[in-house]
Design a protein around this motif. Structure first.
Motif, PDB file in Angstrom:
ATOM      1  N   SER B  38       0.840  -1.215   0.000  1.00 33.86           N
ATOM      2  CA  SER B  38       0.000   0.000   0.000  1.00 33.86           C
ATOM      3  C   SER B  38       0.871   1.259   0.000  1.00 33.86           C
ATOM      4  O   SER B  38       0.474   2.289  -0.559  1.00 33.86           O
ATOM      5  N   ALA B  39       2.061   1.166   0.590  1.00 33.01           N
ATOM      6  CA  ALA B  39       2.971   2.318   0.563  1.00 33.01           C
ATOM      7  C   ALA B  39       3.413   2.606  -0.880  1.00 33.01           C
ATOM      8  O   ALA B  39       3.491   3.761  -1.300  1.00 33.01           O
ATOM      9  N   TYR B  40       3.671   1.547  -1.628  1.00 34.43           N
ATOM     10  CA  TYR B  40       4.108   1.707  -3.019  1.00 34.43           C
ATOM     11  C   TYR B  40       2.998   2.322  -3.865  1.00 34.43           C
ATOM     12  O   TYR B  40       3.228   3.211  -4.681  1.00 34.43           O
ATOM     13  N   GLU B  41       1.758   1.838  -3.600  1.00 34.80           N
ATOM     14  CA  GLU B  41       0.596   2.386  -4.308  1.00 34.80           C
ATOM     15  C   GLU B  41       0.464   3.889  -4.041  1.00 34.80           C
ATOM     16  O   GLU B  41       0.285   4.691  -4.970  1.00 34.80           O
ATOM     17  N   ALA B  42       0.590   4.262  -2.763  1.00 34.51           N
ATOM     18  CA  ALA B  42       0.482   5.678  -2.390  1.00 34.51           C
ATOM     19  C   ALA B  42       1.619   6.495  -3.012  1.00 34.51           C
ATOM     20  O   ALA B  42       1.404   7.620  -3.473  1.00 34.51           O
ATOM     21  N   ALA B  43       2.818   5.894  -3.046  1.00 36.23           N
ATOM     22  CA  ALA B  43       3.974   6.595  -3.629  1.00 36.23           C
ATOM     23  C   ALA B  43       3.754   6.846  -5.117  1.00 36.23           C
ATOM     24  O   ALA B  43       4.091   7.913  -5.632  1.00 36.23           O
ATOM     25  N   GLN B  44       3.150   5.868  -5.782  1.00 36.05           N
ATOM     26  CA  GLN B  44       2.873   6.029  -7.215  1.00 36.05           C
ATOM     27  C   GLN B  44       1.860   7.145  -7.454  1.00 36.05           C
ATOM     28  O   GLN B  44       2.025   7.954  -8.366  1.00 36.05           O
ATOM     29  N   ILE B  45       0.832   7.188  -6.600  1.00 32.97           N
ATOM     30  CA  ILE B  45      -0.180   8.253  -6.746  1.00 32.97           C
ATOM     31  C   ILE B  45       0.436   9.621  -6.435  1.00 32.97           C
ATOM     32  O   ILE B  45       0.205  10.594  -7.151  1.00 32.97           O
ATOM     33  N   ALA B  46       1.240   9.663  -5.379  1.00 34.26           N
ATOM     34  CA  ALA B  46       1.896  10.931  -5.020  1.00 34.26           C
ATOM     35  C   ALA B  46       2.749  11.433  -6.177  1.00 34.26           C
ATOM     36  O   ALA B  46       2.699  12.617  -6.534  1.00 34.26           O
ATOM     37  N   PHE B  47       3.505  10.521  -6.784  1.00 36.68           N
ATOM     38  CA  PHE B  47       4.378  10.897  -7.895  1.00 36.68           C
ATOM     39  C   PHE B  47       3.547  11.396  -9.080  1.00 36.68           C
ATOM     40  O   PHE B  47       3.865  12.444  -9.681  1.00 36.68           O
ATOM     41  N   ALA B  48       2.445  10.676  -9.387  1.00 38.88           N
ATOM     42  CA  ALA B  48       1.575  11.090 -10.502  1.00 38.88           C
ATOM     43  C   ALA B  48       0.964  12.462 -10.233  1.00 38.88           C
ATOM     44  O   ALA B  48       0.911  13.308 -11.127  1.00 38.88           O
ATOM     45  N   LEU B  49       0.540  12.696  -8.995  1.00 41.47           N
ATOM     46  CA  LEU B  49      -0.054  13.990  -8.634  1.00 41.47           C
ATOM     47  C   LEU B  49       0.950  15.130  -8.821  1.00 41.47           C
ATOM     48  O   LEU B  49       0.627  16.180  -9.357  1.00 41.47           O
ATOM     49  N   LEU B  50       2.190  14.879  -8.389  1.00 41.47           N
ATOM     50  CA  LEU B  50       3.219  15.918  -8.495  1.00 41.47           C
ATOM     51  C   LEU B  50       3.538  16.231  -9.956  1.00 41.47           C
ATOM     52  O   LEU B  50       3.761  17.388 -10.323  1.00 41.47           O
ATOM     53  N   GLN B  51       3.541  15.192 -10.766  1.00 36.63           N
ATOM     54  CA  GLN B  51       3.806  15.384 -12.197  1.00 36.63           C
ATOM     55  C   GLN B  51       2.674  16.189 -12.841  1.00 36.63           C
ATOM     56  O   GLN B  51       2.914  17.094 -13.625  1.00 36.63           O
ATOM     57  N   GLU B  52       1.449  15.842 -12.455  1.00 40.11           N
ATOM     58  CA  GLU B  52       0.276  16.559 -12.992  1.00 40.11           C
ATOM     59  C   GLU B  52       0.327  18.028 -12.575  1.00 40.11           C
ATOM     60  O   GLU B  52       0.077  18.917 -13.376  1.00 40.11           O
TER      61      GLU B  52
END
Ligand code: ZN
Lengths: 230, 167
Positions: B38-52
């Motif tokens: 779940s940490a990896y999932e959250a990290a992926q979303i965080a990264f996508a949000l920052l890119q957006e």
């Protein structure tokens, strides 16, 4: 007798100002040449707006911040020695000025951004919840979203980032968002490279944990929500 | 075992910079660890949000340059006005102190002149009303009475000349 054209630092004004080098423009502007400074503003407005956009979203706020950046640059022109690039110098001023503006806004109670209470997902708008669901369904599809979806994501990011300190937000947007090298971030912020790394490490963890809490809340809430939508 | 979790990989660098080996390590670990999964999932979303979020940028309006230059001119005028104001404040202070000195000197001059003229007129008055003779002879209306030589000598020496002459 033909009148000689007006001159701008030895270059006739009839020639395009954009032909003049940054160093020459800066040196003329230092001597009070308004046309030279106007050309600097024209040339680097997009860059300054880009930096200010890391900190603010509203057009009016970004414009105000960008104007403040150029006023600061005009006041401190004498400090520009011409050793580095004018763009780098302006980027540094823009970063510092915007960071200070954010800190000043945050000190005022009315200036606090609407933040998500990460303990629950109740604060999410429908669009934000959909975005998260979509994201969870297919992380790889993240790069192929509509402009509207991107704005929803940007809103959601701002609300998550509002929980972090201005320094955390800045480092995350630069290092992860724009994928700037640590060295460049250090030059722009005036921090040491190790400070950039440590700040990014901690900020990343804080953001990840905030998202994790949000997702947990979202999952707990989802069954009820799908029922109510029916 | 917590030592084997992959959380440090998620926080150390941007996700996009993870190598194939590191990604393989994460996938292998996550198959048996819910926490890291779940940490990896959250990290992926965080990264996508920052890119957006980084892709969203406000473009300068065509009037921005004019606006900045107007602000600079205004600032320069303010600075000039400030300079003039400071000059006037300094000048005002100087003029005020000069005026104060002039008033003080004038007052002193008038006072001194008045004091000496008063003394002169007073002495002349006293000369007129109380001449030395009047003091000596204790007579107020000296002018009205003529003093003879013998009167004077008898007053000064305490001798009655007429009597002694008479003797
Ligand atoms: Zn684990």
């Amino acid at each position: 007798m033909a009148e000689s054209p007006p001159f701008f630092s030895g270059v006739p004004l009839t020639e395009q100002l954009d032909q003049v080098s940054d160093i020459e423009l800066a040196s003329s502007a230092k001597q009070g040449d308004e046309a030279a400074f106007a050309e600097i503003v024209r040339r680097y407005s997009p860059r300054v707006f880009q930096v200010a956009s890391r900190f603010f979203r509203e057009r009016a706020t970004v414009e105000d911040a960008a104007q403040e950046v150029f006023l600061q640059a005009y006041t401190h022109l004498a400090d520009f020695a011409g050793r580095g690039s004018l763009e780098g110098w302006l980027t540094r001023i823009a970063t510092t000025t915007c960071l200070n503006l954010v800190r000043n806004v945050q000190r005022r109670p009315e200036g606090k951004l609407a933040t998500l209470s990460a303990d629950s997902a109740d604060d999410l708008s429908n669009e934000e919840a959909n975005w998260l669901d979509h994201q969870l369904a297919d992380v790889a599809a993240a790069r192929h979203r509509s402009a509207e979806e991107s704005l929803v994501a940007a809103d959601l990011t701002d609300r998550v980032l509002a929980k972090l300190s201005p320094d955390d937000r800045l480092v995350l947007l630069m290092v992860d968002g724009e994928e700037m090298p640590v060295k460049e971030v250090a030059e722009t912020t005036g921090w040491s490279e190790s400070k950039v790394k440590v700040q990014a490490f901690r900020a990343r963890r804080r953001m990840r944990e905030a998202i994790e809490t949000l997702l947990t809340g979202r999952r707990k809430k989802s069954p009820d929500e799908s029922e109510s939508k029916k | 075992m917590s030592d084997n979790h992959i959380l440090h990989l998620l926080d150390e660098r941007p996700l996009s910079s993870l190598t194939a080996t590191e990604l393989g390590q994460i996938t292998a670990h996550n198959a048996n660890c819910d926490t890291c999964s779940s940490a990896y999932e959250a990290a992926q979303i965080a990264f996508a949000l920052l890119q957006e979020r980084s892709a969203v940028s406000v473009e300068p309006s065509p009037f921005f340059q004019t606006r900045v230059m107007a602000a600079i001119r205004e600032k320069n005028q303010e600075k000039e006005a400030d300079g003039i104001l400071k000059f006037w404040q300094a000048a005002k202070a100087l003029l005020t102190s000069m005026a104060a000195v002039v008033v003080l000197l004038t007052t002193l001059t008038i006072y001194t002149a008045n004091t000496s003229s008063t003394e002169v007129s007073e002495s002349s008055l006293s000369f007129n009303s109380d001449p030395a003779e009047a003091v000596i002879y204790g007579r107020a209306n000296f002018d009205e009475v003529e003093i003879t030589n013998s009167d004077a000598l008898s007053d000064i020496y305490g001798i009655d000349l007429e009597d002694s002459d008479g003797k």
